[in-house]
Design a protein around this motif. Structure first.
Motif, mmCIF file in Angstrom:
data_model
loop_
_atom_site.group_PDB
_atom_site.id
_atom_site.type_symbol
_atom_site.label_atom_id
_atom_site.label_comp_id
_atom_site.label_asym_id
_atom_site.label_seq_id
_atom_site.Cartn_x
_atom_site.Cartn_y
_atom_site.Cartn_z
ATOM 1 N N GLY A 51 80.448 20.078 0.339
ATOM 2 C CA GLY A 51 79.869 18.851 -0.129
ATOM 3 C C GLY A 51 78.824 19.047 -1.077
ATOM 4 N N ARG A 52 77.588 18.439 -0.815
ATOM 5 C CA ARG A 52 76.219 18.524 -1.622
ATOM 6 C C ARG A 52 76.011 20.209 -1.653
ATOM 7 N NH1 ARG A 52 74.084 13.759 -3.567
ATOM 8 N NH2 ARG A 52 75.224 11.898 -2.872
ATOM 9 N N GLY A 53 76.373 20.941 -0.549
ATOM 10 C CA GLY A 53 76.013 22.309 -0.356
ATOM 11 C C GLY A 53 76.649 23.170 -1.150
ATOM 12 N N GLY A 54 77.856 22.570 -2.005
ATOM 13 C CA GLY A 54 78.429 23.704 -2.826
ATOM 14 C C GLY A 54 79.860 23.820 -2.416
ATOM 15 N N HIS A 90 76.381 26.881 -5.457
ATOM 16 C CA HIS A 90 75.912 25.403 -5.355
ATOM 17 C C HIS A 90 76.348 24.986 -7.005
ATOM 18 C CE1 HIS A 90 73.708 25.700 -1.673
ATOM 19 N NE2 HIS A 90 73.124 26.978 -2.289
ATOM 20 N N GLY A 91 77.241 25.612 -7.358
ATOM 21 C CA GLY A 91 77.729 25.301 -8.895
ATOM 22 C C GLY A 91 78.805 24.536 -8.936
ATOM 23 N N PHE A 148 73.946 32.735 -5.578
ATOM 24 C CA PHE A 148 74.883 32.655 -4.522
ATOM 25 C C PHE A 148 74.598 33.470 -3.484
ATOM 26 C CE2 PHE A 148 75.653 36.510 -7.169
ATOM 27 C CZ PHE A 148 76.128 37.583 -6.022
ATOM 28 N N THR A 149 75.013 33.102 -2.163
ATOM 29 C CA THR A 149 74.866 33.862 -0.897
ATOM 30 C C THR A 149 75.705 34.511 -0.571
ATOM 31 O OG1 THR A 149 73.218 32.093 -0.274
ATOM 32 C CG2 THR A 149 74.021 33.274 1.476
ATOM 33 N N LEU A 150 75.790 35.778 -0.128
ATOM 34 C CA LEU A 150 76.729 36.754 0.457
ATOM 35 C C LEU A 150 76.701 36.894 1.859
ATOM 36 C CD1 LEU A 150 78.931 38.629 -0.300
ATOM 37 C CD2 LEU A 150 77.361 40.456 -0.685
ATOM 38 N N ARG A 151 77.328 36.492 2.728
ATOM 39 C CA ARG A 151 77.274 36.451 4.022
ATOM 40 C C ARG A 151 78.351 37.369 4.705
ATOM 41 N NH1 ARG A 151 73.672 32.200 5.800
ATOM 42 N NH2 ARG A 151 74.066 30.590 4.344
ATOM 43 N N ALA A 152 78.077 38.094 5.722
ATOM 44 C CA ALA A 152 79.181 38.996 6.481
ATOM 45 C C ALA A 152 79.121 38.657 7.953
ATOM 46 C CB ALA A 152 79.067 40.440 6.025
ATOM 47 N N ARG A 153 80.212 38.370 8.588
ATOM 48 C CA ARG A 153 80.320 38.411 10.030
ATOM 49 C C ARG A 153 81.682 38.917 10.520
ATOM 50 N NH1 ARG A 153 81.989 33.067 8.126
ATOM 51 N NH2 ARG A 153 83.418 32.557 9.168
ATOM 52 N N ILE A 154 81.564 38.995 11.781
ATOM 53 C CA ILE A 154 82.598 39.472 12.285
ATOM 54 C C ILE A 154 83.192 38.287 13.447
ATOM 55 C CG2 ILE A 154 83.610 40.937 14.584
ATOM 56 C CD1 ILE A 154 82.718 42.577 11.953
ATOM 57 N N GLU A 155 84.568 38.022 13.012
ATOM 58 C CA GLU A 155 85.140 36.849 13.833
ATOM 59 C C GLU A 155 86.438 37.386 14.203
ATOM 60 O OE1 GLU A 155 87.281 33.542 11.351
ATOM 61 O OE2 GLU A 155 85.205 32.987 11.687
ATOM 62 N N ARG A 156 86.494 37.309 15.591
ATOM 63 C CA ARG A 156 87.797 37.862 16.137
ATOM 64 C C ARG A 156 87.855 39.503 15.745
ATOM 65 N NH1 ARG A 156 88.990 32.985 14.807
ATOM 66 N NH2 ARG A 156 88.717 31.240 16.316
ATOM 67 N N ALA A 157 88.796 39.722 15.531
ATOM 68 C CA ALA A 157 89.164 41.094 14.933
ATOM 69 C C ALA A 157 89.336 41.205 13.554
ATOM 70 C CB ALA A 157 90.475 41.771 15.512
ATOM 71 N N ASN A 158 88.191 40.482 12.773
ATOM 72 C CA ASN A 158 88.278 40.600 11.426
ATOM 73 C C ASN A 158 86.683 40.697 10.689
ATOM 74 O OD1 ASN A 158 91.106 39.609 10.863
ATOM 75 N ND2 ASN A 158 90.611 37.765 11.784
ATOM 76 N N LEU A 159 86.726 41.107 9.562
ATOM 77 C CA LEU A 159 85.371 41.108 8.823
ATOM 78 C C LEU A 159 85.578 39.785 7.912
ATOM 79 C CD1 LEU A 159 82.800 42.240 7.533
ATOM 80 C CD2 LEU A 159 84.119 43.643 6.228
ATOM 81 N N VAL A 160 84.515 39.033 8.152
ATOM 82 C CA VAL A 160 84.791 37.516 7.181
ATOM 83 C C VAL A 160 83.426 37.763 6.274
ATOM 84 C CG1 VAL A 160 84.736 35.268 7.172
ATOM 85 C CG2 VAL A 160 85.813 36.488 9.036
#
Length: 156
Positions: free
Chosen positions: A126-129, A86-87, A68-80
């Motif tokens: 889609g095919r990306g999970g 791919h299961g 699995f891939t864990l990602r973190a980003r800031i989007e507006r005033a939020n932590l996403v």
């Protein structure tokens, strides 16, 4: 998913319980850097641990290796936080879930996510999970310091 220009990190891990220690090691310093207090740092950590545990327990057929891939980003005033795998395809709303009348049913993890995060998005790739995005409002100080979103920073 393509990386966002405001991405804080992206890490692919094996879908095993041993990976939970790595996710915890990333989450606490990140939450502190974003000025979450102790209570909300715990909430962020528990939410991410539950999302990763759901992947480990349910994304792949028994005996199948996966990651699995864990990602973190800031989007507006939020932590996403995004947890992608791919299961096996899964619709968290397609079957009766955990509840007072059905405590042995699956779905407790989904209920925890929805109770701890400010918003939960389920994405079919889609095919990306598939992915679950956990949206957690930033504390006011961190929201002021977050990089602004512009058209130039939006992936095309």
């Amino acid at each position: 998913m393509p990386p966002a220009s405001n991405e804080l990190f992206s890490l692919t891990l094996p879908a095993t319980r041993a990976s939970l220690a790595m996710t915890a090691a990333l989450v606490e310093p990140l939450a502190r850097r974003l000025n979450f207090d102790d209570r909300d740092t715990y909430r962020v950590g528990l939410t991410i641990e539950e999302a990763c545990t759901n992947v480990i327990d349910h994304a792949y057929a028994p005996g199948d290796a996966g990651d699995f891939t864990l990602r973190a980003r800031i989007e507006r005033a939020n932590l996403v936080i995004s947890v992608e795998d791919h299961g096996l395809p899964r619709d968290p709303f397609a079957r009766p879930g955990f509840g007072p009348d059905n405590p042995a049913a699956p779905g407790l993890g989904t209920r925890i996510l929805e109770g701890m995060a400010d918003e939960v998005r389920y994405l079919a790739l889609g095919r990306g999970g598939k992915a679950v995005e956990l949206i957690i409002r930033l504390p006011a100080v961190a929201a002021v310091e977050a990089p602004p979103e512009t058209e130039a920073s939006t992936p095309v």
